[in-house]
Design an enzyme around this catalytic site. Structure first.
Site, mmCIF file in Angstrom:
data_model
loop_
_atom_site.group_PDB
_atom_site.id
_atom_site.type_symbol
_atom_site.label_atom_id
_atom_site.label_comp_id
_atom_site.label_asym_id
_atom_site.label_seq_id
_atom_site.Cartn_x
_atom_site.Cartn_y
_atom_site.Cartn_z
ATOM 1 N N ASP A 30 0.851 -1.194 0.000
ATOM 2 C CA ASP A 30 0.000 0.000 0.000
ATOM 3 C C ASP A 30 0.894 1.255 0.000
ATOM 4 O O ASP A 30 1.893 1.307 0.718
ATOM 5 C CB ASP A 30 -0.904 -0.013 1.237
ATOM 6 C CG ASP A 30 -2.096 0.923 1.096
ATOM 7 O OD1 ASP A 30 -3.236 0.425 1.074
ATOM 8 O OD2 ASP A 30 -1.885 2.155 1.005
ATOM 9 N N ILE A 31 0.525 2.259 -0.781
ATOM 10 C CA ILE A 31 1.342 3.497 -0.807
ATOM 11 C C ILE A 31 1.191 4.315 0.477
ATOM 12 O O ILE A 31 2.038 5.153 0.754
ATOM 13 C CB ILE A 31 1.038 4.470 -1.986
ATOM 14 C CG1 ILE A 31 -0.414 4.471 -2.368
ATOM 15 C CG2 ILE A 31 1.958 4.261 -3.139
ATOM 16 C CD1 ILE A 31 -0.758 5.656 -3.251
ATOM 17 N N ASN A 86 -12.847 -3.505 2.724
ATOM 18 C CA ASN A 86 -13.835 -2.425 2.736
ATOM 19 C C ASN A 86 -14.763 -2.621 1.541
ATOM 20 O O ASN A 86 -14.297 -2.885 0.427
ATOM 21 C CB ASN A 86 -13.141 -1.067 2.650
ATOM 22 C CG ASN A 86 -12.267 -0.802 3.867
ATOM 23 O OD1 ASN A 86 -12.626 -1.169 4.981
ATOM 24 N ND2 ASN A 86 -11.107 -0.196 3.650
ATOM 25 N N GLY A 92 -16.446 2.415 3.476
ATOM 26 C CA GLY A 92 -15.265 3.265 3.338
ATOM 27 C C GLY A 92 -14.329 2.843 2.225
ATOM 28 O O GLY A 92 -13.142 3.180 2.237
ATOM 29 N N HIS A 99 -10.234 -5.719 -3.113
ATOM 30 C CA HIS A 99 -8.895 -5.981 -2.569
ATOM 31 C C HIS A 99 -8.992 -6.361 -1.102
ATOM 32 O O HIS A 99 -9.891 -5.909 -0.398
ATOM 33 C CB HIS A 99 -7.975 -4.765 -2.744
ATOM 34 C CG HIS A 99 -8.552 -3.481 -2.239
ATOM 35 N ND1 HIS A 99 -9.459 -2.735 -2.973
ATOM 36 C CD2 HIS A 99 -8.363 -2.799 -1.085
ATOM 37 C CE1 HIS A 99 -9.797 -1.658 -2.294
ATOM 38 N NE2 HIS A 99 -9.160 -1.668 -1.134
ATOM 39 N N HIS A 101 -6.843 -5.998 2.273
ATOM 40 C CA HIS A 101 -5.682 -5.417 2.957
ATOM 41 C C HIS A 101 -5.115 -6.465 3.906
ATOM 42 O O HIS A 101 -5.866 -7.126 4.633
ATOM 43 C CB HIS A 101 -6.098 -4.220 3.817
ATOM 44 C CG HIS A 101 -6.627 -3.044 3.074
ATOM 45 N ND1 HIS A 101 -5.857 -1.932 2.801
ATOM 46 C CD2 HIS A 101 -7.846 -2.774 2.563
ATOM 47 C CE1 HIS A 101 -6.601 -1.026 2.164
ATOM 48 N NE2 HIS A 101 -7.807 -1.508 2.013
#
Ligand code: AMP
Ligand code: ZN
Length: 115
Positions: A30-31, A86, A92, A99, A101
């Site tokens: 994740d960026i 999400n 959110g 995806h 996380h």
């Protein structure tokens, strides 16, 4: 999906810090990590969210869940990790490409506080 950011990452049009790739799946960091280890596992197939998943996606979603702990271990998360999905506006979700996380390596607060 032409301009979906995660489709573009899956096609190699936008760079990512890759964690894993096969024919169907891609994982990348994740960026904006929220913990020392924070990466995402996505299907290369465009599926907007879990709310759009049907019976035909069951094997793909199953593969993702089975792969997640393997990748987490490879990223050093020997003691466990948090998975977050999400879904939609109410969940959110910001990027409308499904995806998972995978988060860990720091102090992970409880999701629900009692009292
Ligand atoms: P969500 O809120 O569940 O849709 O999460 C989207 C996540 O994608 C956020 O944690 C973002 O930091 C992350 N993100 C957005 N663009 C990129 C990108 N180009 N590379 C890596 N992660 C990204
Ligand atoms: Zn997409």
């Amino acid at each position: 999906m032409g301009d979906c950011i995660f489709c573009r990452i899956a096609r190699g049009e936008i760079p990512c810090r890759k964690v894993y790739e096969d024919d169907e799946l891609l994982a990348f960091h994740d960026i904006h990590p929220v913990a020392p280890v924070h990466f995402m596992l996505i299907p290369k197939l465009h599926l907007a969210s879990l709310a759009e998943a049907g019976d035909g996606h069951a094997a793909l979603l199953g593969r993702m869940l089975v792969l997640a702990p393997k990748l987490a271990r490879e990223q050093g998360l020997e003691n466990g990790f948090r998975t977050v999905i999400n879904t939609g506006k109410g969940g959110g979700q910001e990027v409308l490409h499904f995806h998972i996380h995978i988060i860990g390596g720091g102090s992970i607060p409880p999701m629900v506080r009692h009292g």
